[in-house]
Scaffold this active site. Sequence first.
Site, PDB file in Angstrom:
ATOM      1  N   ARG A 174       0.467   3.862  -4.084  1.00  0.00           N
ATOM      2  CA  ARG A 174       1.874   3.581  -4.399  1.00  0.00           C
ATOM      3  C   ARG A 174       2.214   3.844  -5.852  1.00  0.00           C
ATOM      4  O   ARG A 174       3.375   3.919  -6.224  1.00  0.00           O
ATOM      5  CB  ARG A 174       2.229   2.143  -4.006  1.00  0.00           C
ATOM      6  CG  ARG A 174       1.501   1.088  -4.792  1.00  0.00           C
ATOM      7  CD  ARG A 174       1.620  -0.280  -4.151  1.00  0.00           C
ATOM      8  NE  ARG A 174       2.658  -1.109  -4.731  1.00  0.00           N
ATOM      9  CZ  ARG A 174       2.769  -2.417  -4.518  1.00  0.00           C
ATOM     10  NH1 ARG A 174       1.949  -3.033  -3.694  1.00  0.00           N
ATOM     11  NH2 ARG A 174       3.725  -3.103  -5.083  1.00  0.00           N
TER      12      ARG A 174
ATOM     13  N   HIS B 208       4.756  -2.238  -9.825  1.00  0.00           N
ATOM     14  CA  HIS B 208       5.407  -3.503 -10.191  1.00  0.00           C
ATOM     15  C   HIS B 208       6.366  -3.372 -11.370  1.00  0.00           C
ATOM     16  O   HIS B 208       7.318  -4.133 -11.477  1.00  0.00           O
ATOM     17  CB  HIS B 208       4.365  -4.612 -10.376  1.00  0.00           C
ATOM     18  CG  HIS B 208       3.872  -5.093  -9.045  1.00  0.00           C
ATOM     19  ND1 HIS B 208       2.721  -4.605  -8.480  1.00  0.00           N
ATOM     20  CD2 HIS B 208       4.430  -5.914  -8.123  1.00  0.00           C
ATOM     21  CE1 HIS B 208       2.583  -5.145  -7.280  1.00  0.00           C
ATOM     22  NE2 HIS B 208       3.602  -5.944  -7.041  1.00  0.00           N
TER      23      HIS B 208
ATOM     24  N   CYS C 269       9.367  -8.298   2.929  1.00  0.00           N
ATOM     25  CA  CYS C 269       9.635  -8.515   1.518  1.00  0.00           C
ATOM     26  C   CYS C 269       9.226  -7.313   0.673  1.00  0.00           C
ATOM     27  O   CYS C 269       9.301  -7.342  -0.539  1.00  0.00           O
ATOM     28  CB  CYS C 269       8.951  -9.786   1.015  1.00  0.00           C
ATOM     29  SG  CYS C 269       7.191  -9.768   1.273  1.00  0.00           S
TER      30      CYS C 269
ATOM     31  N   ARG D  66       4.480 -17.019  -2.281  1.00  0.00           N
ATOM     32  CA  ARG D  66       3.243 -16.317  -1.970  1.00  0.00           C
ATOM     33  C   ARG D  66       2.156 -16.790  -2.921  1.00  0.00           C
ATOM     34  O   ARG D  66       2.376 -16.846  -4.133  1.00  0.00           O
ATOM     35  CB  ARG D  66       3.461 -14.820  -2.134  1.00  0.00           C
ATOM     36  CG  ARG D  66       2.163 -14.054  -2.036  1.00  0.00           C
ATOM     37  CD  ARG D  66       2.394 -12.593  -2.056  1.00  0.00           C
ATOM     38  NE  ARG D  66       2.556 -12.084  -3.401  1.00  0.00           N
ATOM     39  CZ  ARG D  66       2.818 -10.806  -3.665  1.00  0.00           C
ATOM     40  NH1 ARG D  66       2.999  -9.961  -2.685  1.00  0.00           N
ATOM     41  NH2 ARG D  66       2.925 -10.395  -4.896  1.00  0.00           N
TER      42      ARG D  66
ATOM     43  N   ARG E 159       6.673 -14.146  -6.190  1.00  0.00           N
ATOM     44  CA  ARG E 159       5.368 -13.591  -6.582  1.00  0.00           C
ATOM     45  C   ARG E 159       4.763 -14.489  -7.656  1.00  0.00           C
ATOM     46  O   ARG E 159       5.029 -14.320  -8.842  1.00  0.00           O
ATOM     47  CB  ARG E 159       5.546 -12.181  -7.175  1.00  0.00           C
ATOM     48  CG  ARG E 159       5.876 -11.095  -6.171  1.00  0.00           C
ATOM     49  CD  ARG E 159       5.914  -9.738  -6.863  1.00  0.00           C
ATOM     50  NE  ARG E 159       5.914  -8.632  -5.942  1.00  0.00           N
ATOM     51  CZ  ARG E 159       7.019  -8.020  -5.482  1.00  0.00           C
ATOM     52  NH1 ARG E 159       8.207  -8.418  -5.876  1.00  0.00           N
ATOM     53  NH2 ARG E 159       6.916  -7.013  -4.645  1.00  0.00           N
TER      54      ARG E 159
ATOM     55  N   GLU F 295       0.440  -6.540   5.322  1.00  0.00           N
ATOM     56  CA  GLU F 295       0.439  -5.385   4.416  1.00  0.00           C
ATOM     57  C   GLU F 295      -0.821  -4.542   4.575  1.00  0.00           C
ATOM     58  O   GLU F 295      -0.999  -3.557   3.905  1.00  0.00           O
ATOM     59  CB  GLU F 295       0.674  -5.814   2.963  1.00  0.00           C
ATOM     60  CG  GLU F 295      -0.113  -6.999   2.494  1.00  0.00           C
ATOM     61  CD  GLU F 295       0.343  -7.513   1.126  1.00  0.00           C
ATOM     62  OE1 GLU F 295       1.136  -6.872   0.439  1.00  0.00           O
ATOM     63  OE2 GLU F 295      -0.144  -8.596   0.747  1.00  0.00           O
TER      64      GLU F 295
ATOM     65  N   ASN G 136       5.323  -2.297   0.664  1.00  0.00           N
ATOM     66  CA  ASN G 136       4.836  -1.573  -0.526  1.00  0.00           C
ATOM     67  C   ASN G 136       3.360  -1.234  -0.338  1.00  0.00           C
ATOM     68  O   ASN G 136       2.909  -0.139  -0.637  1.00  0.00           O
ATOM     69  CB  ASN G 136       5.002  -2.418  -1.790  1.00  0.00           C
ATOM     70  CG  ASN G 136       6.422  -2.885  -1.984  1.00  0.00           C
ATOM     71  OD1 ASN G 136       7.334  -2.333  -1.396  1.00  0.00           O
ATOM     72  ND2 ASN G 136       6.626  -3.919  -2.790  1.00  0.00           N
ATOM     73  N   ASP G 137       2.622  -2.228   0.146  1.00  0.00           N
ATOM     74  CA  ASP G 137       1.206  -1.984   0.404  1.00  0.00           C
ATOM     75  C   ASP G 137       0.986  -1.388   1.783  1.00  0.00           C
ATOM     76  O   ASP G 137       0.153  -0.494   1.940  1.00  0.00           O
ATOM     77  CB  ASP G 137       0.419  -3.297   0.260  1.00  0.00           C
ATOM     78  CG  ASP G 137       0.146  -3.611  -1.194  1.00  0.00           C
ATOM     79  OD1 ASP G 137      -0.208  -2.678  -1.944  1.00  0.00           O
ATOM     80  OD2 ASP G 137       0.311  -4.775  -1.598  1.00  0.00           O
TER      81      ASP G 137
HETATM   82  C1  PEP Z   1       4.287  -5.560  -0.698  1.00  0.00           C
HETATM   83  O1  PEP Z   1       3.131  -5.133  -0.748  1.00  0.00           O
HETATM   84  O2  PEP Z   1       5.189  -5.016  -0.020  1.00  0.00           O
HETATM   85  C2  PEP Z   1       4.677  -6.748  -1.460  1.00  0.00           C
HETATM   86  C3  PEP Z   1       5.857  -7.302  -1.323  1.00  0.00           C
HETATM   87  O3  PEP Z   1       3.779  -7.241  -2.363  1.00  0.00           O
HETATM   88  P1  PEP Z   1       3.509  -6.590  -3.809  1.00  0.00           P
HETATM   89  O4  PEP Z   1       4.570  -5.558  -4.045  1.00  0.00           O
HETATM   90  O5  PEP Z   1       3.558  -7.676  -4.794  1.00  0.00           O
HETATM   91  O6  PEP Z   1       2.157  -5.998  -3.630  1.00  0.00           O
HETATM   92 MG    MG Z   2       1.610  -6.329  -1.593  1.00  0.00          MG
END
Ligand code: PEP
Ligand code: MG
Length: 574
Positions: A467, A191, A504, A334, A298, A433, A456-457
Amino acid sequence: MAELLQGIAASDGIAIAKAYRLVQPDLSFDKKTVEDSDKEIKRLQGALKNSSDELQIIRDKAAESLGEEEAQVFDAHLMVLSDPELISSIEDNIRTNKVNTESALKDVTDMFIGMFEAMDDNPYMQERAADIKDVTKRILSHLLGVKLPNPSMINEEVVVVAHDLTPSDTAQLDRRYVKAFVTDIGGRTSHSAIMARSLEIPAIVGTKEITDKVNEGDILAVNGIEGDVIIHPTDSQIADYQTKAKAFADQKSEWEKLKNAQTVTADGKHFELAANIGTPKDLEGVKNNGGEAIGLYRTEFLYMDSPDFPTEEAQYTAYKAVLEGMDGKPVVVRTMDIGGDKELPYLTLPHEMNPFLGYRAIRICLDRDDMFRTQLRALLRASVHGQLRIMFPMIATLQEFRAAKTMLEEEKAKLEKEGTKVASNIQVGIMIEIPAAAVIADKFAKEVDFFSVGTNDLIQYTMAADRMNERVSYLYQPYNPAILRLLKNVIDAAHAEGKWAGMCGEMAGDQTAVPLLVGLGLDEFSMSATSVLKTRSLMKQLDTAKMTELANKAINDCDTADEVVALVESYLKA
Ligand code: PEP
Ligand code: MG
C-alpha cells in the site's frame, strides 16, 4: 518554465505557495589530518553553541504547539550537547589523532551509539543512542554549513516537499502554514496520506521525482483532488487553480448543509456514517463534519505521541474523553496496531524485510501481553462513559481472536473483583484485513459481535501490492471483482449470524465504491471525517434495490476493475 508532475491524489484541496524542502541534506565529509587542534576545537565549540541555540528554539516551539511532554525529547538532545564526557572525548580525539572536527565527532559518537545499542534489552539506552544520532546530525550540519529541515520551525505559508513523510513528521505539520505536501513515494492509504485527510491538508504522494525537480522557494500549484502539481506555474495556470479552489470551496459549503441531516438513500434506507480518528483532538473534525459515530479510533497514535508506553491512567483519560465527547454514540476503539509504517521510538523492534507482513498489531499484543492488558484495562474502565466497542486488528486466525478475547475477559473479571464498574454491553469485534479471515468469515461470525473491514490492508494482502509503494499502485484495486467477492462473503457471513459488518478502510469513503457497498448491504461506513458529508450527499441519490443489482452485476459479470468502474458510472448516470 512551468512543469507539470502527476502523482497520486491523497488529500483533497488546492494550494499555491512556495516550496519548503523537508529533505535530509548531504552530511558527508572527508577525514583530514589537521595540525591546528585548537582551531578545530573552536569549530567544535561554535557548532555546539549553534546547535544548542537552535534546539532551544525548537524545544520552545514544540512545547507551545504540542505540549511539554512532547518537548521533552529536545531536552534530552540538549543534555547530550552539554555532556562533558562526550565533549571531552571529542576534544581528546581531535588532539590525539590530529583530525578534523567532523571526523572526531563521528568517531566518538559512533562509539557511544554502538555501546548503547548493544544493550538491546534496555529501552532507556536505546533512546540515548537515538538521541546521540540526532544530535550528531545537528552538530555536523553546523560544521558543514548546511541546513537541517525542521517542520516545527515553519512560520510562513509553504508547500512541504519531501521524499517521504512518516506519520510522526506529518503530525508535526502546522496547518496554519503548511498549505499542502507533495512526496516522491507513498500510496493513498499510507498513514501520512490518511492523516493529511484528517488535518485537511491537500496532499499528493508518489510523484517519484518531486524532490529532484523542486528547489527551496520554487512556487508550486498543488491540486490534491486530481493529483497534479505545477512547478513554476504561469499566471494563467495560477488563475485556473484559483478558480478550481473556489469551486472546491463552494462544493464544500453545499455539503456542509447536510451536517445535521440523516444519512438516508433515495428510497429512505439509513446507513451509519462514522468517522476515523487518531486522537481525542480529532473529535472536533468529526463533529464539524456530521459523523454519526466513531468507526475506528486508531489508538496507536496515543503510543506514538508519548515518550514511553502510555500508562493505564493516560489511556483511560483519552478513551473516556472520546466516549464522553461522542455523547453515547458508538465508538469503535481498535487496540494498538504498531508495526508496518508505524513505529514506536521506545519499542525497538528488530529490522524486518517485510514489516507489513511481520511483527505487527495483535501479533505484538499477544506476545507482549503486559502492554496489551494495560490497554484492555484502560478500555474496560472507560466503558462506563459511553457506548464502547472494542476491535482487534490484523486477526488471521480464530485462535488469535479467542486469545485476545480471553485476556479481555480476564481483565474484566479482575476489575470487577476490585470493585471497578465495567459496562455490560461492550461489543467485541475484529478487523477483517487479512484474506484468510475474510475467507472464513462465516466461522468468525459465530464468535464476534461485528466485523469492520480494513480495506487498506485487505487490498494490499489480496493483490500482493504494498500500500506504500507507488510503483505497484496500479495493482491497488478496490474495485477488482476479487475484492468485491471477498467483501460480499464477509458481509453475508455477518448477516447470516445476525451481526453487523462495517468498513473502516479508506474504501468506505471512496465515491466510486460507495454505490457498490450500499448494494452489498454494508451496515456501517467509517472514513476520514472530511469524506463524511460528500458521502452523505452521494447516498441521498442512491436507490438500494438498484445498487444491489449493480453490485451483483459487478461481481458476476465484470472481469476487471475497469469494467466495474464503467458499470458504476453507467448506473450513476442513469
Ligand atoms: C485498514 O487496514 O484498512 C485500516 C483501517 O487500518 P490501518 O489503515 O490503520 O492499517
Ligand atoms: Mg490495517
